[in-house]
Design a protein around this motif. Structure first.
Motif, mmCIF file in Angstrom:
data_model
loop_
_atom_site.group_PDB
_atom_site.id
_atom_site.type_symbol
_atom_site.label_atom_id
_atom_site.label_comp_id
_atom_site.label_asym_id
_atom_site.label_seq_id
_atom_site.Cartn_x
_atom_site.Cartn_y
_atom_site.Cartn_z
ATOM 1 N N GLU A 26 0.968 -1.092 -0.069
ATOM 2 C CA GLU A 26 0.043 0.019 -0.032
ATOM 3 C C GLU A 26 0.992 1.277 -0.058
ATOM 4 O O GLU A 26 2.098 1.253 0.410
ATOM 5 N N ARG A 27 0.377 2.291 -0.421
ATOM 6 C CA ARG A 27 0.880 3.517 -0.194
ATOM 7 C C ARG A 27 1.181 3.892 1.037
ATOM 8 O O ARG A 27 0.132 3.857 1.906
ATOM 9 N N GLU A 28 2.170 4.599 1.244
ATOM 10 C CA GLU A 28 2.515 5.016 2.548
ATOM 11 C C GLU A 28 2.898 6.340 2.615
ATOM 12 O O GLU A 28 3.730 6.948 1.793
ATOM 13 N N GLY A 29 2.339 7.257 3.614
ATOM 14 C CA GLY A 29 2.497 8.522 3.670
ATOM 15 C C GLY A 29 3.852 8.607 4.357
ATOM 16 O O GLY A 29 3.892 8.248 5.525
ATOM 17 N N ILE A 30 4.665 9.577 4.045
ATOM 18 C CA ILE A 30 6.206 9.604 4.852
ATOM 19 C C ILE A 30 6.062 10.813 5.711
ATOM 20 O O ILE A 30 6.274 11.034 6.836
ATOM 21 N N SER A 31 5.784 12.038 5.034
ATOM 22 C CA SER A 31 5.790 13.414 5.608
ATOM 23 C C SER A 31 5.114 14.287 5.054
ATOM 24 O O SER A 31 4.750 14.239 3.864
ATOM 25 N N TYR A 32 4.537 15.332 5.756
ATOM 26 C CA TYR A 32 4.014 16.242 5.121
ATOM 27 C C TYR A 32 4.074 17.682 5.759
ATOM 28 O O TYR A 32 4.728 17.556 6.992
ATOM 29 N N ILE A 33 3.926 18.809 5.267
ATOM 30 C CA ILE A 33 4.122 20.163 5.839
ATOM 31 C C ILE A 33 3.030 21.062 5.187
ATOM 32 O O ILE A 33 2.983 21.208 4.114
ATOM 33 N N SER A 34 2.297 21.603 6.001
ATOM 34 C CA SER A 34 0.954 22.490 5.676
ATOM 35 C C SER A 34 1.744 24.074 5.550
ATOM 36 O O SER A 34 2.912 24.167 6.013
ATOM 37 N N ASN A 35 1.044 25.072 5.096
ATOM 38 C CA ASN A 35 1.537 26.313 4.949
ATOM 39 C C ASN A 35 1.668 26.959 6.246
ATOM 40 O O ASN A 35 2.707 27.883 6.329
#
Length: 123
Positions: free
Chosen positions: A43-52
């Motif tokens: 499955e696709r895995e989310g690694i990291s994110y940053i919002s504005n």
């Protein structure tokens, strides 16, 4: 809107790579940007994110301490510095943008996706 990833390649276990994600065509600078990965048959895995509005990215537990995400607003580019890569075989890393700027790694929220860049980690 176009997202273009670069920086993939082959590396040995324990090595490092730096990915870039260049975004263009966005009418607003207010968006969240994230990195995902997917190995064949997984499955696709989310690694990291940053919002504005975030000052620091959020990471999934499996990469904390090894991966660092940064964002250059002036260049509309996000980066993912990956250190101590594990023997994960071949994986496609993609970046994606969420126009709602919601602070989440849920892939359904992300509207625009890059084509991905391939990384192969081997012993």
């Amino acid at each position: 809107v176009q997202l273009v990833e670069s920086g993939g390649g082959s590396v040995q276990t324990g090595g490092s790579l730096r990915l870039s994600c260049a975004a263009s065509g966005m009418s607003s600078a207010v968006y969240a940007i994230a990195w995902f990965r997917q190995a064949p048959g997984k499955e696709r895995e989310g690694i990291s994110y940053i919002s504005n509005g975030q000052t620091q990215p959020t990471y999934t537990s499996s990469v904390k301490g090894r991966f660092t995400m940064t964002r250059d607003h002036a260049k509309n580019t996000a980066y993912l510095q990956m250190n101590n890569l594990q023997d994960e075989g071949t994986t496609i890393y993609c970046c994606a943008i969420d126009r709602t700027n919601f602070e989440s790694i849920e892939y359904q929220l992300y509207d625009y996706w890059g084509q991905g860049t391939q990384i192969t980690v081997s012993t």
